[in-house]
Design an enzyme around this catalytic site. Structure first.
Site, PDB file in Angstrom:
ATOM      1  N   GLN A  35       2.105  -6.000  -3.298  1.00  0.00           N
ATOM      2  CA  GLN A  35       2.393  -6.071  -1.858  1.00  0.00           C
ATOM      3  C   GLN A  35       3.697  -5.333  -1.516  1.00  0.00           C
ATOM      4  O   GLN A  35       4.045  -4.369  -2.187  1.00  0.00           O
ATOM      5  CB  GLN A  35       2.425  -7.532  -1.382  1.00  0.00           C
ATOM      6  CG  GLN A  35       1.061  -8.182  -1.284  1.00  0.00           C
ATOM      7  CD  GLN A  35       0.689  -8.949  -2.535  1.00  0.00           C
ATOM      8  OE1 GLN A  35       1.509  -9.417  -3.283  1.00  0.00           O
ATOM      9  NE2 GLN A  35      -0.595  -9.097  -2.771  1.00  0.00           N
ATOM     10  N   ARG A  39       1.533 -29.286  -6.299  1.00  0.00           N
ATOM     11  CA  ARG A  39       1.528 -29.789  -7.679  1.00  0.00           C
ATOM     12  C   ARG A  39       0.196 -30.384  -8.102  1.00  0.00           C
ATOM     13  O   ARG A  39       0.120 -31.338  -8.870  1.00  0.00           O
ATOM     14  CB  ARG A  39       2.679 -30.787  -7.902  1.00  0.00           C
ATOM     15  CG  ARG A  39       4.046 -30.118  -7.890  1.00  0.00           C
ATOM     16  CD  ARG A  39       5.166 -31.066  -7.604  1.00  0.00           C
ATOM     17  NE  ARG A  39       5.122 -31.495  -6.210  1.00  0.00           N
ATOM     18  CZ  ARG A  39       6.011 -32.296  -5.646  1.00  0.00           C
ATOM     19  NH1 ARG A  39       7.014 -32.778  -6.346  1.00  0.00           N
ATOM     20  NH2 ARG A  39       5.912 -32.655  -4.386  1.00  0.00           N
ATOM     21  N   GLY A  64      -3.794  -4.392  -4.892  1.00  0.00           N
ATOM     22  CA  GLY A  64      -4.598  -3.367  -5.546  1.00  0.00           C
ATOM     23  C   GLY A  64      -3.782  -2.128  -5.824  1.00  0.00           C
ATOM     24  O   GLY A  64      -3.044  -1.649  -4.957  1.00  0.00           O
ATOM     25  N   HIS A  65      -3.882  -1.617  -7.052  1.00  0.00           N
ATOM     26  CA  HIS A  65      -3.214  -0.375  -7.428  1.00  0.00           C
ATOM     27  C   HIS A  65      -4.274   0.646  -7.817  1.00  0.00           C
ATOM     28  O   HIS A  65      -5.118   0.370  -8.663  1.00  0.00           O
ATOM     29  CB  HIS A  65      -2.265  -0.601  -8.614  1.00  0.00           C
ATOM     30  CG  HIS A  65      -1.023  -1.328  -8.252  1.00  0.00           C
ATOM     31  ND1 HIS A  65      -0.134  -1.814  -9.180  1.00  0.00           N
ATOM     32  CD2 HIS A  65      -0.483  -1.651  -7.051  1.00  0.00           C
ATOM     33  CE1 HIS A  65       0.882  -2.403  -8.572  1.00  0.00           C
ATOM     34  NE2 HIS A  65       0.679  -2.319  -7.283  1.00  0.00           N
ATOM     35  N   LYS A  94       2.509   2.195  -5.016  1.00  0.00           N
ATOM     36  CA  LYS A  94       3.229   1.674  -6.187  1.00  0.00           C
ATOM     37  C   LYS A  94       2.453   1.879  -7.474  1.00  0.00           C
ATOM     38  O   LYS A  94       3.038   2.030  -8.549  1.00  0.00           O
ATOM     39  CB  LYS A  94       3.521   0.183  -5.995  1.00  0.00           C
ATOM     40  CG  LYS A  94       4.456  -0.136  -4.847  1.00  0.00           C
ATOM     41  CD  LYS A  94       4.747  -1.616  -4.755  1.00  0.00           C
ATOM     42  CE  LYS A  94       3.526  -2.432  -4.450  1.00  0.00           C
ATOM     43  NZ  LYS A  94       2.908  -2.120  -3.137  1.00  0.00           N
ATOM     44  N   ASP A 104       0.821  -1.221   0.000  1.00  0.00           N
ATOM     45  CA  ASP A 104       0.000   0.000   0.000  1.00  0.00           C
ATOM     46  C   ASP A 104       0.853   1.268   0.000  1.00  0.00           C
ATOM     47  O   ASP A 104       0.429   2.304   0.521  1.00  0.00           O
ATOM     48  CB  ASP A 104      -0.951   0.029   1.209  1.00  0.00           C
ATOM     49  CG  ASP A 104      -1.816  -1.207   1.287  1.00  0.00           C
ATOM     50  OD1 ASP A 104      -2.481  -1.514   0.292  1.00  0.00           O
ATOM     51  OD2 ASP A 104      -1.808  -1.870   2.344  1.00  0.00           O
ATOM     52  N   GLU A 105       2.053   1.205  -0.576  1.00  0.00           N
ATOM     53  CA  GLU A 105       2.960   2.358  -0.536  1.00  0.00           C
ATOM     54  C   GLU A 105       2.676   3.395  -1.624  1.00  0.00           C
ATOM     55  O   GLU A 105       3.283   4.455  -1.647  1.00  0.00           O
ATOM     56  CB  GLU A 105       4.429   1.907  -0.694  1.00  0.00           C
ATOM     57  CG  GLU A 105       4.926   0.970   0.381  1.00  0.00           C
ATOM     58  CD  GLU A 105       4.812  -0.483  -0.033  1.00  0.00           C
ATOM     59  OE1 GLU A 105       5.398  -1.332   0.641  1.00  0.00           O
ATOM     60  OE2 GLU A 105       4.103  -0.764  -1.040  1.00  0.00           O
TER      61      GLU A 105
END
Length: 459
Positions: free
Chosen positions: A243, A162, A60-61, A36, A33-34
């Site tokens: 993230q 797998r 989320g962006h 980005k 949440d920075e």
């Protein structure tokens, strides 16, 4: 070396890059949440290809362009530039329904998805992944991790076990039917016996995902090969992280982490490229710190200042809508992010959120059991007992949202940035002062380097 000065203070020293083009990794240097999304959107203007390398719809962006807000979870931010190719790499986990919803949203806003490509070897989130994610989190009770409930962890777990379904499986009707009939029957036992949930109908799920496959088929590619072709043509490639560093499965605040590797090295694994093609790594950090979900947070603020940061910063998760916990900038985790990512430079976001504060604190070390610790502890119990040691800096109490160069900033704001750069031992290349694209000071363009800087203090 190139030195940029303002108010007679050196903010950072920037290394000159000999080659005019660059392949850049953008990662979060805190708990996610920075901001980005905005930074990758800005850098995508100079990129030919943008690659998302890990995570799923748990990320989320949020990008604001000309007053229009775009909320993206899987599709790279570069999709907003018509000429930019956007690749969802094999290290991601794909929720087809969510991808198609994002594509429809973009189409409704007249944004083309013609240049969107999805790795054929990326794993697919299925309905049983979401059900198991939510049920297991509820079963944890007070030991819950704080997942988004989007099925990301169980998808990665099936990948490791797998027994996962990959995008390439969606492309073959017979393969998908054969694999899903067995897998859904296996998962139904878990849903019924362990979580007391009703079983899924295999035929309904298969029919639904075959419909998803029809729409996704034109976008499915060998992503590693496509990236290699871009490298051969000397295109600029931006690797977009989801993230943040402290949520890394191996190097984060385990167990309160995500299920993939958001650090710079994870970009190579998730994209299917070697580390030798990476030229720069830029870390994105807020001018303060936030965290969503559970887990220790040494600089967390519970009083008036924390409320101010949350309110002015609109600190609610893009994916979950949950309120983010807010605190002062943590230089200890910042230095840790520099170390595990090999950061070349920083983008500092939401500087304007601090505009009203009379004084601002920065954590420079921790106190643990009466001892001063200046490094991030790997022991979860020790980290939970860390008490921040602060240095206090004067606030500027002026509006900075309209500043466009370093010289526009109040002296105290510039001093704060200089303090962070010196504390982290890396230069600051970008300063964000609001959600819009133009509310940005670009000290140095990390893709083209100082030879082609978009904005310097002399502008």
């Amino acid at each position: 070396m190139v030195t940029l000065n303002a108010h007679n203070n050196s903010l950072c020293k920037l290394s000159v890059i000999d080659k005019p083009l660059a392949n850049v990794v953008v990662i979060g240097a805190q708990w996610g949440d920075e901001g980005k999304g905005k930074i990758t959107d800005l850098l995508s203007k100079s990129a030919d290809v943008v690659v998302r390398s890990q995570g799923g719809v748990n990320a989320g962006h949020t990008v604001v362009v000309q007053g229009q807000t775009f909320k993206l979870h899987l599709i790279p931010s570069g999709i907003l530039y018509p000429e930019t190719e956007c690749i969802i790499g094999s290290g991601t986990v794909i929720d087809p329904e969510c991808v198609l919803e994002e594509m429809d949203q973009l189409h409704s806003l007249n944004v083309s998805t013609e240049n969107l490509f999805i790795s054929q070897t990326a794993h697919v989130t299925m309905p049983y992944h979401r059900l198991i994610d939510m049920a297991s989190e509820e079963m944890r009770g007070k030991h819950k991790i704080g997942t988004t409930g989007r099925g990301i962890g169980p998808t990665y777990a099936d990948k490791s076990e797998r027994i996962g379904i990959r995008v390439i499986d969606l492309m073959n009707d017979d393969d998908l039917k054969a694999k899903l009939e067995w897998t859904i029957n296996y998962k139904n036992v878990i849903l019924e016996k362990l979580y007391n949930l009703p079983p899924l109908n295999p035929q309904e799920v298969i029919a639904q995902y075959l419909e998803f496959a029809k729409r996704l088929r034109p976008h499915v590619v060998d992503s590693s090969l496509k990236i290699e072709e871009a490298v051969a043509k000397r295109k600029n490639i931006l690797f977009e992280g989801a993230q943040g560093t402290l949520l890394d499965l191996d190097h984060g605040t385990y167990p309160y982490v995500t299920s993939s590797s958001p650090i710079a090295g994870g970009a190579c694994v998730g994209a299917g490229v070697g580390p030798t093609i990476i030229d720069r790594v830029i870390g994105v950090a807020k001018a303060y710190t936030t965290r969503v979900g559970e887990g220790p947070f040494p600089t967390e603020l519970h009083g008036e200042v924390g409320a101010i940061l949350g309110d002015r910063g609109a600190e609610f998760g893009t994916t979950t809508g949950r309120a983010r916990r807010c605190g002062w900038f943590d230089g200890v985790i910042g230095r840790y992010a520099v170390r595990v990512n090999g950061l070349d430079c920083l983008a500092i976001t939401k500087m304007d959120v601090l505009d009203e504060l009379e004084e601002i604190k920065v954590c420079v070390a921790y106190e643990v059991n009466g001892k001063t610790v200046d490094h991030f502890p790997s022991n979860a119990r020790e980290f939970a007992n860390c008490k921040p040691i602060y240095e206090t800096l004067p606030g500027w109490q002026q509006d900075t949202s309209s500043c466009r160069t370093l010289s526009d900033l109040p002296e105290q704001a510039l001093d704060y940035l200089k303090f962070l750069a010196e504390l982290m031992k890396v230069p600051i290349a970008i300063v964000s002062l609001g959600a819009s694209r133009d509310q940005t000071i670009i000290v140095e363009d990390p893709i083209h380097g100082p030879k082609r800087a978009l904005l310097t203090i002399d502008n």
